[in-house]
Design a protein around this motif. Structure first.
Motif, short mmCIF file in Angstrom:
data_model
loop_
_atom_site.label_atom_id
_atom_site.label_comp_id
_atom_site.label_asym_id
_atom_site.label_seq_id
_atom_site.Cartn_x
_atom_site.Cartn_y
_atom_site.Cartn_z
N ALA A 196 0.83 -1.21 0.00
CA ALA A 196 0.00 0.00 0.00
C ALA A 196 0.86 1.27 0.00
N PHE A 197 1.98 1.24 0.74
CA PHE A 197 2.86 2.41 0.80
C PHE A 197 3.38 2.75 -0.61
N ASN A 198 3.74 1.72 -1.37
CA ASN A 198 4.33 1.93 -2.70
C ASN A 198 3.30 2.22 -3.79
N GLU A 199 2.02 2.00 -3.50
CA GLU A 199 0.98 2.09 -4.53
C GLU A 199 0.98 3.42 -5.30
N PRO A 200 1.11 4.58 -4.63
CA PRO A 200 1.04 5.84 -5.38
C PRO A 200 2.11 6.00 -6.45
N LEU A 250 10.27 -1.11 18.38
CA LEU A 250 10.03 -0.67 17.01
C LEU A 250 11.06 0.33 16.48
N PRO A 251 11.50 1.33 17.28
CA PRO A 251 12.51 2.25 16.74
C PRO A 251 13.82 1.56 16.35
N ARG A 252 14.24 0.55 17.14
CA ARG A 252 15.46 -0.19 16.78
C ARG A 252 15.25 -0.95 15.47
N PHE A 253 14.08 -1.60 15.35
CA PHE A 253 13.77 -2.29 14.10
C PHE A 253 13.85 -1.32 12.92
N ALA A 254 13.26 -0.13 13.10
CA ALA A 254 13.18 0.85 12.02
C ALA A 254 14.58 1.35 11.62
N ALA A 255 15.41 1.61 12.61
CA ALA A 255 16.77 2.08 12.32
C ALA A 255 17.56 1.02 11.55
N ASP A 256 17.43 -0.25 12.00
CA ASP A 256 18.16 -1.34 11.34
C ASP A 256 17.67 -1.55 9.91
N ALA A 257 16.34 -1.55 9.74
CA ALA A 257 15.77 -1.79 8.41
C ALA A 257 16.16 -0.67 7.44
N HIS A 258 16.08 0.57 7.91
CA HIS A 258 16.37 1.72 7.06
C HIS A 258 17.83 1.72 6.61
N LEU A 279 18.82 -2.99 -0.23
CA LEU A 279 17.42 -3.28 -0.57
C LEU A 279 16.57 -2.01 -0.59
N MET A 280 16.75 -1.16 0.41
CA MET A 280 15.94 0.06 0.51
C MET A 280 16.08 0.94 -0.74
N ASP A 281 17.28 0.97 -1.29
CA ASP A 281 17.51 1.83 -2.47
C ASP A 281 16.80 1.31 -3.72
N ASN A 282 16.30 0.06 -3.68
CA ASN A 282 15.54 -0.49 -4.81
C ASN A 282 14.06 -0.12 -4.75
N ASN A 283 13.61 0.38 -3.59
CA ASN A 283 12.17 0.57 -3.39
C ASN A 283 11.64 1.68 -4.29
N PRO A 284 10.48 1.49 -4.91
CA PRO A 284 9.97 2.51 -5.84
C PRO A 284 9.68 3.84 -5.15
N ALA A 285 9.23 3.80 -3.88
CA ALA A 285 8.97 5.03 -3.12
C ALA A 285 10.05 5.17 -2.06
N ASP A 286 10.66 6.36 -1.97
CA ASP A 286 11.67 6.58 -0.93
C ASP A 286 11.01 6.51 0.44
N MET A 287 11.71 5.90 1.40
CA MET A 287 11.20 5.76 2.76
C MET A 287 12.16 6.39 3.75
N SER A 288 11.62 7.27 4.60
CA SER A 288 12.40 7.80 5.72
C SER A 288 12.36 6.78 6.86
N LEU A 291 9.17 3.20 10.50
CA LEU A 291 8.57 3.07 11.84
C LEU A 291 7.03 3.03 11.74
N GLY A 292 6.48 3.83 10.83
CA GLY A 292 5.03 3.82 10.61
C GLY A 292 4.52 2.46 10.16
N ILE A 293 5.32 1.79 9.32
CA ILE A 293 4.92 0.45 8.86
C ILE A 293 4.96 -0.56 10.00
#
Length: 373
Positions: free
Chosen positions: A284-288, A339-347, A352-361, A366-368
Motif C-alpha cells: 500500500a505504501f508503494n501504490e502511489p 520498534l525504533p530499533r527495528f526501524a533504524a536497522d531496516a532503514h 534493498l531500501m535503495d531499490n524501493n519505488p517510493a523513498d522511505m524515511s 517506523l510507521g509500517i
C-alpha cells in the motif's frame, strides 16, 4: 528515454520438476564416493529417497535463521566428510548453507573474505539443491544469507559460483509442510516477485518471471493451505517460489524484505512470516508511485479493481489473515519499545531500501512497524 539496466541471469545448470523427482538425483550424480547432505531434523527424513551411492553424511543442525556458528559447524562436518557432492535438502536456510559449504569447505577463503558481490574464488564440489518448501526460491539463485548474531544483521554473499548444478522441485516433499508454514512461505515467494516487479531496478524480462510467480500464488496458495496434498497447488507454489528466486538475482527485493529482516535477526521470527506481516503495508505504501503494477498484483491476488490505498492495505491484510497468518507483531512478542530499533536497522539496509519505488524515511519505516503492531 531512461537507459534500460543491464541484467545477467544465472540459473541452475539442470532443473527437474515433478512428483517423485528426488529419485532422479542418483542418476544425475553418477559415481560419487562421498556426499554431504545439509538438512534439518525433519528434512533429513527424505535422505533415503536420494538413493545415493558411496558414503553419505548428514548435517542437520540448521536453525530457521542460520548464523556464523552454524556455517562453521557445517564446514567442520564437510572437512571431515570430504564430499564430491553437497546436497541442500530443505528450505532457504538449508540451501543457503549448502551453497557456501560447497564453495568454501576446501577453500582458503572464509565467510568474511566472500561477503558482498563476486568475491568467491571458485568451486570444485558439485552442488544439488532440493527444495522442501515453496518460499525462498534459494535453489534458483546465486545469493546466500547468514546472520551475524553480534551485529544482529545478515551477511549477504552473492556469486555465480553459488549456483546449483542441479535443482529439484518435487512437490511430494512439500505435502507434509504445515498450513501455517505453507501460508507464510507462499507469501514470501509472492513478495520476492512483487518487490522485484515494482522495484526501481525492474526489468521487462524479470517482470515476466515475477508475473508468473504472483499469479501462481494467487491461484494456488489458499488451496495448498486448505489441502496440503493438493498436488497441482503444491507444484504451482514450487514454480512460484522458483520464479521468485530468479527475480532475486538480477533485480532483488526492496523495502519489504529490508523491513522483514530485523524481525528475523532481532525478534527471531521465521523469514516467511516476517515478510507476510509487513507485505500489505509495503504494498500500500508503494501504490502511489507504482499504480499500474500494483493494480496488476491486486488483480492477480483477487483483491479487487481500482482500490484506494487504504482499501488495498485492508484487502491485502485480509488475504494474509484468511490464510491463517497472525498479522500482529504484538502477538509475536514485539513490544512498542522494540520498534525504533527495528526501524533504524531496516532503514540502514541500503542494498534493498535503495531499490524501493517510493523513498522511505526512518519515520516511514517506523510507521509500517506501528501499522503491523
Amino acid at each position: 528515454m531512461s537507459s534500460v539496466p543491464v541484467i545477467i541471469l544465472h540459473q541452475p545448470k539442470r532443473l527437474i520438476v515433478g512428483a517423485g523427482t528426488i529419485g532422479e538425483v542418483c542418476t544425475w550424480a553418477g559415481e560419487v564416493s562421498s556426499t554431504l547432505v545439509i538438512a534439518t531434523p525433519i528434512t533429513a527424513g527424505f535422505v533415503d529417497r536420494l538413493k545415493l551411492p558411496g558414503k553419505v553424511a548428514v548435517f542437520d543442525a540448521i536453525p530457521g535463521e542460520p548464523e556464523i556458528a552454524t556455517l562453521d559447524a557445517a564446514l567442520a562436518a564437510a572437512r571431515a566428510a570430504k564430499p564430491d557432492l553437497v546436497v541442500g535438502l530443505g528450505g532457504g536456510s538449508v540451501m543457503d548453507v549448502a551453497k557456501l559449504l560447497a564453495a568454501l569447505w576446501d577453500s582458503a577463503q572464509t565467510l568474511a573474505d566472500v561477503a558482498g558481490s563476486n568475491k568467491v574464488a571458485g568451486r570444485s564440489t558439485r552442488l544439488a539443491q532440493i527444495a522442501t518448501t515453496a518460499g525462498t526460491g534459494s535453489e534458483a539463485g546465486i545469493r546466500s544469507l547468514i546472520t551475524d548474531p553480534i551485529k544482529g544483521a545478515k551477511i549477504a554473499v552473492e556469486s555465480p559460483h553459488l549456483i546449483a548444478d542441479l535443482a529439484v522441485l518435487d512437490p511430494e516433499l512439500t505435502y507434509s509442510v504445515p498450513p501455517a508454514v505453507t501460508a507464510a512461505t507462499g507469501v514470501d515467494a509472492m513478495a520476492h516477485c512483487v518487490e522485484a516487479f515494482t522495484s526501481k531496478r525492474a526489468h521487462s524480462m524479470i517482470d515476466g518471471f515475477a508475473r508468473m510467480g504472483f499469479h501462481l500464488v494467487g491461484k494456488y496458495l489458499a488451496r495448498a493451505v486448505r489441502d496440503g496434498s493438493d498436488h497441482e497447488a503444491r507444484e504451482g507454489l514450487m514454480l512460484a517460489s522458483y520464479y521468485g528466486g530468479i527475480c532475486l538475482g538480477p533485480v532483488n527485493t526492496a523495502a519489504g524484505h529490508a523491513i522483514a529482516y530485523p524481525l528475523g535477526t532481532l525478534l527471531h521470527l521465521p523469514h516467511g512470516l516476517a515478510n507476510a506481516i509487513v507485505f500489505p503495508h509495503v504494498l500500500a505504501f508503494n501504490e502511489p508511485v507504482a499504480q499500474e503494477k500494483t493494480a496488476e498484483v491486486a488483480q492477480a491476488l483477487g483483491l479487487g479493481h481500482g482500490l484506494s490505498q487504504a482499501n488495498l492495505r485492508a484487502e491485502a491484510l485480509g488475504f494474509c489473515a484468511d490464510l491463517g497468518i497472525e498479522m500482529s507483531l504484538a502477538k509475536h512478542g514485539a513490544t512498542e519499545a522494540d520498534l525504533p530499533r527495528f526501524a533504524a536497522d531496516a532503514h540502514a539496509i541500503r542494498r534493498l531500501m535503495d531499490n524501493n519505488p517510493a523513498d522511505m524515511s526512518v519515520d516511514d519505516v517506523l510507521g509500517i512497524y506501528r501499522a503491523s503492531f
